[in-house]
Design a protein around this motif. Structure first.
Motif, PDB file in Angstrom:
ATOM      1  N   LYS A 290      38.992  -7.066  13.266  1.00  0.00           N
ATOM      2  CA  LYS A 290      37.578  -6.794  13.495  1.00  0.00           C
ATOM      3  C   LYS A 290      37.427  -5.769  14.614  1.00  0.00           C
ATOM      4  O   LYS A 290      38.311  -5.606  15.462  1.00  0.00           O
ATOM      5  CB  LYS A 290      36.832  -8.080  13.858  1.00  0.00           C
ATOM      6  CG  LYS A 290      36.782  -9.105  12.727  1.00  0.00           C
ATOM      7  CD  LYS A 290      35.777 -10.196  13.024  1.00  0.00           C
ATOM      8  CE  LYS A 290      34.372  -9.664  13.001  1.00  0.00           C
ATOM      9  NZ  LYS A 290      33.360 -10.726  13.148  1.00  0.00           N
ATOM     10  N   LYS A 291      36.290  -5.094  14.601  1.00  0.00           N
ATOM     11  CA  LYS A 291      36.036  -4.081  15.621  1.00  0.00           C
ATOM     12  C   LYS A 291      35.889  -4.757  16.982  1.00  0.00           C
ATOM     13  O   LYS A 291      35.069  -5.654  17.165  1.00  0.00           O
ATOM     14  CB  LYS A 291      34.778  -3.294  15.287  1.00  0.00           C
ATOM     15  CG  LYS A 291      34.491  -2.177  16.275  1.00  0.00           C
ATOM     16  CD  LYS A 291      33.247  -1.397  15.890  1.00  0.00           C
ATOM     17  CE  LYS A 291      32.970  -0.298  16.907  1.00  0.00           C
ATOM     18  NZ  LYS A 291      31.765   0.484  16.558  1.00  0.00           N
ATOM     19  N   GLN A 292      36.697  -4.324  17.920  1.00  0.00           N
ATOM     20  CA  GLN A 292      36.680  -4.903  19.257  1.00  0.00           C
ATOM     21  C   GLN A 292      36.874  -3.798  20.287  1.00  0.00           C
ATOM     22  O   GLN A 292      37.451  -2.745  19.991  1.00  0.00           O
ATOM     23  CB  GLN A 292      37.788  -5.951  19.420  1.00  0.00           C
ATOM     24  CG  GLN A 292      37.697  -7.116  18.448  1.00  0.00           C
ATOM     25  CD  GLN A 292      38.798  -8.123  18.677  1.00  0.00           C
ATOM     26  OE1 GLN A 292      39.007  -8.586  19.788  1.00  0.00           O
ATOM     27  NE2 GLN A 292      39.518  -8.466  17.622  1.00  0.00           N
ATOM     28  N   VAL A 293      36.399  -4.073  21.479  1.00  0.00           N
ATOM     29  CA  VAL A 293      36.549  -3.150  22.601  1.00  0.00           C
ATOM     30  C   VAL A 293      37.344  -3.865  23.684  1.00  0.00           C
ATOM     31  O   VAL A 293      36.997  -4.983  24.087  1.00  0.00           O
ATOM     32  CB  VAL A 293      35.187  -2.691  23.150  1.00  0.00           C
ATOM     33  CG1 VAL A 293      35.382  -1.769  24.354  1.00  0.00           C
ATOM     34  CG2 VAL A 293      34.395  -1.976  22.063  1.00  0.00           C
ATOM     35  N   PHE A 294      38.404  -3.234  24.136  1.00  0.00           N
ATOM     36  CA  PHE A 294      39.269  -3.806  25.156  1.00  0.00           C
ATOM     37  C   PHE A 294      39.172  -2.965  26.429  1.00  0.00           C
ATOM     38  O   PHE A 294      38.918  -1.755  26.372  1.00  0.00           O
ATOM     39  CB  PHE A 294      40.726  -3.847  24.685  1.00  0.00           C
ATOM     40  CG  PHE A 294      40.959  -4.742  23.504  1.00  0.00           C
ATOM     41  CD1 PHE A 294      41.273  -6.077  23.685  1.00  0.00           C
ATOM     42  CD2 PHE A 294      40.853  -4.254  22.214  1.00  0.00           C
ATOM     43  CE1 PHE A 294      41.486  -6.906  22.598  1.00  0.00           C
ATOM     44  CE2 PHE A 294      41.067  -5.075  21.121  1.00  0.00           C
ATOM     45  CZ  PHE A 294      41.383  -6.412  21.321  1.00  0.00           C
ATOM     46  N   SER A 307      38.834   1.025  21.800  1.00  0.00           N
ATOM     47  CA  SER A 307      38.338   0.215  20.688  1.00  0.00           C
ATOM     48  C   SER A 307      39.338   0.254  19.548  1.00  0.00           C
ATOM     49  O   SER A 307      40.130   1.193  19.418  1.00  0.00           O
ATOM     50  CB  SER A 307      36.976   0.734  20.216  1.00  0.00           C
ATOM     51  OG  SER A 307      37.093   2.080  19.771  1.00  0.00           O
ATOM     52  N   ILE A 308      39.294  -0.790  18.721  1.00  0.00           N
ATOM     53  CA  ILE A 308      40.160  -0.868  17.550  1.00  0.00           C
ATOM     54  C   ILE A 308      39.301  -1.206  16.336  1.00  0.00           C
ATOM     55  O   ILE A 308      38.193  -1.750  16.459  1.00  0.00           O
ATOM     56  CB  ILE A 308      41.273  -1.921  17.726  1.00  0.00           C
ATOM     57  CG1 ILE A 308      40.667  -3.314  17.919  1.00  0.00           C
ATOM     58  CG2 ILE A 308      42.192  -1.565  18.866  1.00  0.00           C
ATOM     59  CD1 ILE A 308      41.699  -4.426  17.891  1.00  0.00           C
ATOM     60  N   ASN A 309      39.827  -0.850  15.174  1.00  0.00           N
ATOM     61  CA  ASN A 309      39.221  -1.187  13.879  1.00  0.00           C
ATOM     62  C   ASN A 309      37.825  -0.597  13.703  1.00  0.00           C
ATOM     63  O   ASN A 309      37.007  -1.134  12.952  1.00  0.00           O
ATOM     64  CB  ASN A 309      39.163  -2.713  13.685  1.00  0.00           C
ATOM     65  CG  ASN A 309      40.531  -3.351  13.716  1.00  0.00           C
ATOM     66  OD1 ASN A 309      41.495  -2.804  13.194  1.00  0.00           O
ATOM     67  ND2 ASN A 309      40.627  -4.503  14.354  1.00  0.00           N
ATOM     68  N   ASP A 310      37.517   0.502  14.408  1.00  0.00           N
ATOM     69  CA  ASP A 310      36.250   1.173  14.151  1.00  0.00           C
ATOM     70  C   ASP A 310      36.370   2.219  13.047  1.00  0.00           C
ATOM     71  O   ASP A 310      35.371   2.801  12.626  1.00  0.00           O
ATOM     72  CB  ASP A 310      35.716   1.819  15.424  1.00  0.00           C
ATOM     73  CG  ASP A 310      36.737   2.742  16.069  1.00  0.00           C
ATOM     74  OD1 ASP A 310      37.860   2.853  15.529  1.00  0.00           O
ATOM     75  OD2 ASP A 310      36.421   3.350  17.103  1.00  0.00           O
ATOM     76  N   SER A 311      37.596   2.458  12.576  1.00  0.00           N
ATOM     77  CA  SER A 311      37.828   3.347  11.443  1.00  0.00           C
ATOM     78  C   SER A 311      39.114   2.914  10.751  1.00  0.00           C
ATOM     79  O   SER A 311      39.858   2.062  11.261  1.00  0.00           O
ATOM     80  CB  SER A 311      37.916   4.811  11.894  1.00  0.00           C
ATOM     81  OG  SER A 311      39.023   5.000  12.753  1.00  0.00           O
ATOM     82  N   ALA A 312      39.379   3.510   9.615  1.00  0.00           N
ATOM     83  CA  ALA A 312      40.578   3.131   8.857  1.00  0.00           C
ATOM     84  C   ALA A 312      41.854   3.548   9.576  1.00  0.00           C
ATOM     85  O   ALA A 312      42.908   2.925   9.403  1.00  0.00           O
ATOM     86  CB  ALA A 312      40.532   3.761   7.464  1.00  0.00           C
ATOM     87  N   GLU A 313      41.780   4.592  10.390  1.00  0.00           N
ATOM     88  CA  GLU A 313      42.971   5.052  11.094  1.00  0.00           C
ATOM     89  C   GLU A 313      43.186   4.327  12.417  1.00  0.00           C
ATOM     90  O   GLU A 313      44.314   4.240  12.904  1.00  0.00           O
ATOM     91  CB  GLU A 313      42.879   6.562  11.358  1.00  0.00           C
ATOM     92  CG  GLU A 313      42.918   7.430  10.107  1.00  0.00           C
ATOM     93  CD  GLU A 313      41.583   7.470   9.390  1.00  0.00           C
ATOM     94  OE1 GLU A 313      40.589   7.001  10.009  1.00  0.00           O
ATOM     95  OE2 GLU A 313      41.523   7.943   8.241  1.00  0.00           O
ATOM     96  N   ASN A 314      42.112   3.810  12.996  1.00  0.00           N
ATOM     97  CA  ASN A 314      42.198   3.201  14.325  1.00  0.00           C
ATOM     98  C   ASN A 314      42.451   1.700  14.195  1.00  0.00           C
ATOM     99  O   ASN A 314      41.565   0.870  14.392  1.00  0.00           O
ATOM    100  CB  ASN A 314      40.907   3.463  15.105  1.00  0.00           C
ATOM    101  CG  ASN A 314      41.028   3.023  16.550  1.00  0.00           C
ATOM    102  OD1 ASN A 314      42.123   2.806  17.055  1.00  0.00           O
ATOM    103  ND2 ASN A 314      39.895   2.883  17.214  1.00  0.00           N
ATOM    104  N   THR A 315      43.658   1.327  13.827  1.00  0.00           N
ATOM    105  CA  THR A 315      44.058  -0.072  13.722  1.00  0.00           C
ATOM    106  C   THR A 315      45.282  -0.306  14.599  1.00  0.00           C
ATOM    107  O   THR A 315      45.969   0.640  15.001  1.00  0.00           O
ATOM    108  CB  THR A 315      44.382  -0.445  12.268  1.00  0.00           C
ATOM    109  OG1 THR A 315      45.416   0.422  11.783  1.00  0.00           O
ATOM    110  CG2 THR A 315      43.145  -0.313  11.387  1.00  0.00           C
ATOM    111  N   LEU A 316      45.543  -1.572  14.872  1.00  0.00           N
ATOM    112  CA  LEU A 316      46.698  -1.913  15.696  1.00  0.00           C
ATOM    113  C   LEU A 316      47.978  -1.743  14.888  1.00  0.00           C
ATOM    114  O   LEU A 316      48.133  -2.316  13.809  1.00  0.00           O
ATOM    115  CB  LEU A 316      46.592  -3.357  16.191  1.00  0.00           C
ATOM    116  CG  LEU A 316      45.629  -3.621  17.344  1.00  0.00           C
ATOM    117  CD1 LEU A 316      45.610  -5.097  17.677  1.00  0.00           C
ATOM    118  CD2 LEU A 316      46.021  -2.826  18.575  1.00  0.00           C
ATOM    119  N   LYS A 317      48.880  -0.953  15.430  1.00  0.00           N
ATOM    120  CA  LYS A 317      50.185  -0.753  14.811  1.00  0.00           C
ATOM    121  C   LYS A 317      51.238  -0.808  15.905  1.00  0.00           C
ATOM    122  O   LYS A 317      51.128  -0.118  16.917  1.00  0.00           O
ATOM    123  CB  LYS A 317      50.248   0.593  14.081  1.00  0.00           C
ATOM    124  CG  LYS A 317      49.314   0.687  12.882  1.00  0.00           C
ATOM    125  CD  LYS A 317      49.431   2.050  12.202  1.00  0.00           C
ATOM    126  CE  LYS A 317      48.481   2.140  11.022  1.00  0.00           C
ATOM    127  NZ  LYS A 317      48.560   3.466  10.351  1.00  0.00           N
TER     128      LYS A 317
END
Length: 464
Positions: A290-294, A307-317
């Motif tokens: 889910k979209k989250q801000v750290f 932030s993570i999960n705000d786009s298809a490319e910006n995910t945790l890897k």
């Protein structure tokens, strides 16, 4: 881990808002079974695990709804059931891959629930670490090598206690009148026993003491204690039992040498921690969707946000890194470091006393003090108070300076008005003096004109 086996379970739980949380809990080793064919110390080659739980029926219903549960305790006070949780690595015919599946069952109630690959990363939730494995594939802890020695020490202590409370007496038959009475009374703590005359002087009665046996057992017990210390890898300094007088450096070296005996235990713990956080990172990569801000808070730099999960490319890897961390024992004790810092502060106090307060938190951090944050807060409050007092003093000085400037300005204006007045007076005096001089010159000019007129007239008469 000290007893030979440590089991940790990691689980992802979803809250009401849809966010996942990772929970870590320790599993009792007596309720956990590992694949009997597993030979790895971390059970990485195991294909099945069993966890047995004795929980209340209400908890079972939250896990297994709409199922009839076999109860092991059914009374008014409580209803409880045994639930066995089995994780098995099985072959999936559809995907043609191996997957970790979960089964909840009871020998009397059958299989209650089946979950095929419950986790997205296709792993089980357990992290296992064994201290040592013997030739029969049984795990054992750090105390296994010491147990025979401890048993002998306990036996020797009990034997010495019995020998101190017992005694042997040898006597000739004609030395006493009544043998039964003598035997009964001589065994008492406070006994007065009559014997025949001459029995003691002729040494017909002899009491045998156990002093030699006690000394031999005591020496043997002390040898076993020293051997137990050697096998455990600890010494008196590490156990805080040293009574010899040595320098601080010698004590620190002996204490660190004793701690090195636990190096294998520390390495096993580090390996387990590494596996735990590998599993945590795997869960984060698959479940934090889910979209989250750290926020990354760094005291000396700034507070950064990402932030993570705000786009298809910006995910945790999870990538790969070249950093390798190794755990090392501290080769210097806390007291030695504190003494070292004390000398440093004494030296700096004579040169730069203004930075001593800034070095104090660094000293406390290096000496592993528990009050570092409190000291930093006190210093920060003191600096804040000092700044407030300084600002108040600056305001007072500014007000005093403004008052002095106002006084000086008033004096300057007064002097300017007086100077203007004096200038006006001087100009009036100059005008009066000029007028007086002009008035004094007018009669002289008239006399000069008369004389000139007379001269002109006389000259004309003479010419005629």
């Amino acid at each position: 881990m000290l007893l030979g086996l440590a089991v940790v379970e990691l689980w992802c739980e979803k809250d009401a808002e849809g966010f996942y949380h990772i929970n870590i809990k320790s599993i009792p080793t007596d309720s956990f079974l590992i694949d009997c064919f597993s030979q790895d110390k971390n059970a990485l080659d195991a294909s099945r695990f069993h966890k047995k739980q004795h929980i209340a029926l209400c908890e079972v219903k939250s896990i297994i709804p709409d199922k009839e549960i076999y109860l092991t305790q059914d009374d008014i006070a409580d209803q409880r059931a045994f639930i066995i949780e089995t994780w098995a690595k099985e072959y999936d015919e559809q995907t043609r891959t191996l997957s970790w599946n979960r089964y909840l069952w009871n020998p009397n109630g059958g299989i209650y629930k089946t979950e095929i690959m419950p986790f997205k990363d296709n792993l089980h939730p357990f992290v296992i670490s064994k201290y040592q494995i013997d030739e029969q594939n049984n795990f054992y802890g750090i105390f296994r090598d010491i147990k025979p020695l401890q048993d002998y020490i306990n036996f020797a202590e009990n034997k010495m206690a019995n020998m101190l409370g017992t005694q042997k007496a040898l006597f000739e038959i004609d030395a006493v009148d009544d043998i039964d009475e003598f035997v009964e009374n001589i065994a008492k703590d406070n006994a007065i026993v009559a014997v025949r005359s001459g029995s003691l002087s002729e040494k017909k009665i002899e009491f045998i003491q156990h002093h030699a046996d006690l000394q031999a057992l005591s020496m043997k017990s002390e040898q076993k204690r020293n051997m137990a210390r050697v096998l455990s890898g600890l010494n008196d300094e590490a156990l805080a039992q040293a009574t010899n007088r040595q320098s601080g450096v010698a004590i620190a070296q002996r204490r660190d040498a004793g701690l090195l005996g636990l190096q294998y235990f520390i390495q096993s713990s580090d390996a387990m921690d590494r596996l735990i956080y590998q599993r945590v990172l795997s869960f984060m990569q698959h479940y934090f969707n889910k979209k989250q801000v750290f926020a990354i808070a760094e005291k000396r730099r700034a507070v950064r946000y990402f932030s993570i999960n705000d786009s298809a490319e910006n995910t945790l890897k999870i990538g790969s890194f070249d950093l390798v961390y190794n755990t090392q024992l501290k080769m210097q004790g806390r007291e030695e470091r504190f003494a070292h810092w004390s000398e440093i502060l004494k030296t700096i106090a004579n040169i730069r006393p203004d930075i001593v307060s800034e070095l104090l938190p660094l000293m406390l951090k290096d000496t592993d003090s528990q009050i570092v944050e409190d000291i930093e807060e006190v210093l920060e409050n003191a600096n804040t108070t000092q700044n407030e007092n300084a600002s108040a003093q600056n305001k007072m000085l500014e007000q005093e300076t403004q008052m002095q400037l106002a006084k000086l300005q008033a004096q300057i204006e007064k002097l300017q008005s007086e100077s203007q007045k004096l200038q006006a007076q001087s100009s009036i005096i100059n005008q009066m003096s000029k007028q007086a001089s002009l008035e004094a010159q007018e009669p002289q000019d008239k006399d000069a004109q008369k004389m000139k007129f007379y001269k002109n007239n006389i000259s004309k008469v003479d010419l005629r």
